[in-house]
Design a protein around this motif. Structure first.
Motif, mmCIF file in Angstrom:
data_model
loop_
_atom_site.group_PDB
_atom_site.id
_atom_site.type_symbol
_atom_site.label_atom_id
_atom_site.label_comp_id
_atom_site.label_asym_id
_atom_site.label_seq_id
_atom_site.Cartn_x
_atom_site.Cartn_y
_atom_site.Cartn_z
ATOM 1 N N LYS A 1 5.878 7.034 -1.812
ATOM 2 C CA LYS A 1 6.161 5.547 -0.405
ATOM 3 C C LYS A 1 6.442 6.367 0.494
ATOM 4 O O LYS A 1 6.709 7.792 0.411
ATOM 5 C CB LYS A 1 6.909 4.878 -1.448
ATOM 6 N N GLN A 2 6.170 5.337 1.535
ATOM 7 C CA GLN A 2 6.574 5.848 2.628
ATOM 8 C C GLN A 2 8.145 6.595 3.013
ATOM 9 O O GLN A 2 8.914 5.537 2.286
ATOM 10 C CB GLN A 2 6.744 4.622 3.866
ATOM 11 N N GLY A 3 8.463 7.493 3.206
ATOM 12 C CA GLY A 3 10.178 7.994 3.168
ATOM 13 C C GLY A 3 10.609 8.393 2.146
ATOM 14 O O GLY A 3 11.270 9.355 2.319
ATOM 15 N N GLU A 4 9.909 8.578 1.061
ATOM 16 C CA GLU A 4 9.858 9.236 -0.680
ATOM 17 C C GLU A 4 9.769 10.378 -0.793
ATOM 18 O O GLU A 4 8.815 10.814 0.382
ATOM 19 C CB GLU A 4 9.021 8.276 -1.740
ATOM 20 N N MET B 1 1.423 -1.240 0.176
ATOM 21 C CA MET B 1 0.045 0.581 -0.231
ATOM 22 C C MET B 1 1.213 0.890 0.377
ATOM 23 O O MET B 1 2.137 1.014 0.704
ATOM 24 C CB MET B 1 -0.880 0.272 1.202
ATOM 25 N N GLU B 2 0.984 2.260 -0.869
ATOM 26 C CA GLU B 2 1.302 3.219 -0.267
ATOM 27 C C GLU B 2 0.736 4.389 0.471
ATOM 28 O O GLU B 2 -0.313 4.250 1.327
ATOM 29 C CB GLU B 2 1.207 4.353 -2.553
ATOM 30 N N ASN C 1 3.517 12.516 8.937
ATOM 31 C CA ASN C 1 2.793 11.174 7.639
ATOM 32 C C ASN C 1 3.614 11.754 5.953
ATOM 33 O O ASN C 1 4.269 11.727 5.741
ATOM 34 C CB ASN C 1 1.674 11.110 7.874
ATOM 35 N N VAL C 2 2.232 12.774 5.731
ATOM 36 C CA VAL C 2 2.540 13.251 4.649
ATOM 37 C C VAL C 2 2.996 14.694 4.361
ATOM 38 O O VAL C 2 2.331 15.358 5.297
ATOM 39 C CB VAL C 2 1.538 12.393 3.101
ATOM 40 N N ARG D 1 13.025 11.394 7.212
ATOM 41 C CA ARG D 1 12.400 10.911 7.292
ATOM 42 C C ARG D 1 10.837 11.007 6.472
ATOM 43 O O ARG D 1 9.993 9.863 6.467
ATOM 44 C CB ARG D 1 12.506 9.413 7.100
ATOM 45 N N LEU D 2 10.493 12.061 6.157
ATOM 46 C CA LEU D 2 9.285 13.133 6.262
ATOM 47 C C LEU D 2 8.529 12.539 4.401
ATOM 48 O O LEU D 2 9.578 11.912 3.183
ATOM 49 C CB LEU D 2 9.283 14.311 6.180
#
Lengths: 246, 261
Positions: free
Chosen positions: A27-30, A1-2, A150-151, A181-182
């Protein structure tokens, strides 16, 4: 899941079609960049993702949950730093916490704890008018981060800075990003900035999603990366894509 | 020598000198006998009258101040309610804005006697008149402030999940403070004048009533004493607003400092 997914979003203002069937994911941390000329619908897309605008068609998903048209879920840093002139830096930064109902004292404490990491120590009780553009940008970024880990959506976060300041802020920003790593989606029309900072680059042209470019250069990157042949190869590819696939 | 004075005093120095010269010329004109004394008392005569009449002045002053403060307080409240309602609902803005402007075109002197007829000789008509003249600058100032809020700042707060009340409290109110205070400064000056005018047209006490009384006695020196007292009070009230303004907006001092350097 993205982490974040935008599915087939379209939006028109009157008879002007601003977004046409736009899809993207994060994606997480991207760290992903949305690159395109001014007036290409980038900011409108951000207004849709943040929930401020409801699209005519399409959906936005956060961690698999639909959040279309729901503000208050995703951090959004607008083009201007928008620090409120009548609040001290600590109270500006702590604002999202206070809006969520955290007590003033507690909110300040949480905010101030992050000041050193963002290079803001000593500015707690100053007014925004007393800070330089680069420092104000840091404060705005910390406020964005405090709202949600989160984002984050950043709309041209560095465009107001002069070239020299920009270089220093990029360097600093890459370092902080490596630490926190946001998951970040950011807008720029500066190709160099896009390549230097991003994991992936989306080209948005005329409200339509263009080519997607993966920048798989190793991290941590430094500003000198701008001078390598690898960097220039990316730049050539983007320019070609932007100027009518020539 | 002037270098030792604080910068604010230095900035005001020309004004102070101007007033002093004006008073000196006035005194000389009277001493020289250019104007008969019963028509234009000299500044020294006025000060003497002021000191002699102090108890009566004080008594009437309290009444006028009470009317002015009460009226101003209600005026601020009414102005605030109007501004908030008109900002929140565009239809109310369209309905009320012209009406508000029209109320300001009616001369105060014309409605004061009506108010006396309707509400009697006591304090009520005076307070109502002060409310009428003070709510408008407050309402318009606040409204301009509310409407001047950066739409992007509203977007930012909305993106953080803020509702109407939070946007009002954290954004609109503090944002409108400078305009509110410009309005309040005018309202404060109006409140004194409004109270005095309404007293002229009927009442049992207050500086306006006192003024009509000494006028009938042709006591010009006492009249001038009252006039000076009223303008001094207006100035003091405006200074109070200025002080409040600096207290409420400490961040503005930074902006000013920046502009000067």
């Amino acid at each position: 899941m993205e982490k974040l997914e935008v599915r087939n979003v379209s939006l028109a203002f009157g008879d002007k079609q601003v977004l046409r069937d736009v899809s993207l994911y994060l994606k997480q941390g991207e760290l992903v960049c949305l690159l395109g000329v001014s007036g290409g619908g980038k900011t409108t897309l951000f207004n849709v993702i943040s929930g401020l605008l409801r699209p005519d068609e399409g959906q936005v998903f956060l961690d698999g949950e639909e959040v279309t048209g729901q503000p208050g879920r995703i951090s959004y840093m607008l083009q201007k730093d928008l620090l409120l002139p009548y609040r001290t830096i600590q109270d500006n930064v702590a604002l999202p916490l206070m809006l969520r109902g955290v007590k003033k004292k507690e909110a300040r404490a949480q905010a101030v704890a992050l000041f050193p990491q963002f290079g803001l120590e000593g500015t707690e009780t100053l007014w925004p008018g007393q800070l330089s553009g680069g420092m104000r940008q840091r404060a705005a970024l910390l406020r964005t981060y405090l709202f949600s880990q989160n984002v984050a959506l950043l709309d041209e976060p560095f465009s107001a800075l002069d070239t020299l300041t920009k270089g220093a802020v990029h360097e600093w920003y890459l370092k902080v990003m490596d630490e926190i790593r946001l998951s970040t989606l950011f807008i720029t029309h500066d190709i160099d900035e896009a390549i230097l900072l991003s994991d992936r680059i989306y080209l948005l042209m005329d409200g339509r999603m263009g080519e997607e470019i993966v920048v798989d250069a190793p991290r941590p990157r430094h500003v000198e990366f701008n001078l390598t042949p690898e960097f220039l190869a990316y730049k050539r590819r983007i320019l070609a894509a932007l100027h009518g696939k020539g | 020598m002037t270098r030792r004075l604080p910068s604010t005093t230095r900035a005001k120095l020309p004004g102070i000198v101007g007033v002093a010269v004006l008073l000196a010329v006035w005194q000389l004109v009277c001493l020289g006998g250019l104007v008969p004394r019963y028509m234009l008392p000299s500044p020294v005569d006025v000060v003497t009258a002021f000191v002699e009449d102090a108890p009566a002045l004080w008594e009437n002053l309290l009444i006028t101040l009470q009317e002015a403060f009460l009226g101003l307080a209600i005026g601020i409240l009414v102005g605030f309610v109007f501004a908030v309602a008109m900002d929140a609902f565009d239809i109310l803005y369209k309905i009320f804005y012209p009406i508000l402007v029209i109320t300001q075109t009616i001369p105060t002197v014309a409605i004061a006697p009506l108010l006396v007829l309707w509400f009697g000789y006591e304090m009520t008509p005076k307070v109502i008149l002060v409310v009428l003249v003070t709510f408008f600058p407050v309402a318009v100032g606040l409204l301009d402030g509310f409407r001047g809020v950066d739409p992007d700042a509203v977007g930012l707060l909305r993106s953080m999940g803020a509702g109407w009340w939070q946007i009002f409290r954290y954004l609109k109110c503090p944002w409108a403070l400078p305009q509110f205070f410009s309005g309040l400064r005018i309202a404060a000056a109006y409140s004194m004048v409004g109270a005095v005018i309404s007293e002229w047209l009927g009442g049992f006490g207050g500086l306006g009533v006192y003024m009509t009384r000494v006028k009938k006695a042709f006591a010009f020196d006492k009249m001038f004493a009252v006039i000076f007292l009223i303008s001094a009070l207006s100035l003091a009230l405006m200074a109070l607003v200025g002080w409040l303004e600096r207290r409420c907006m400490p961040y503005r001092r930074v902006d000013e400092k920046k502009r000067r350097t």
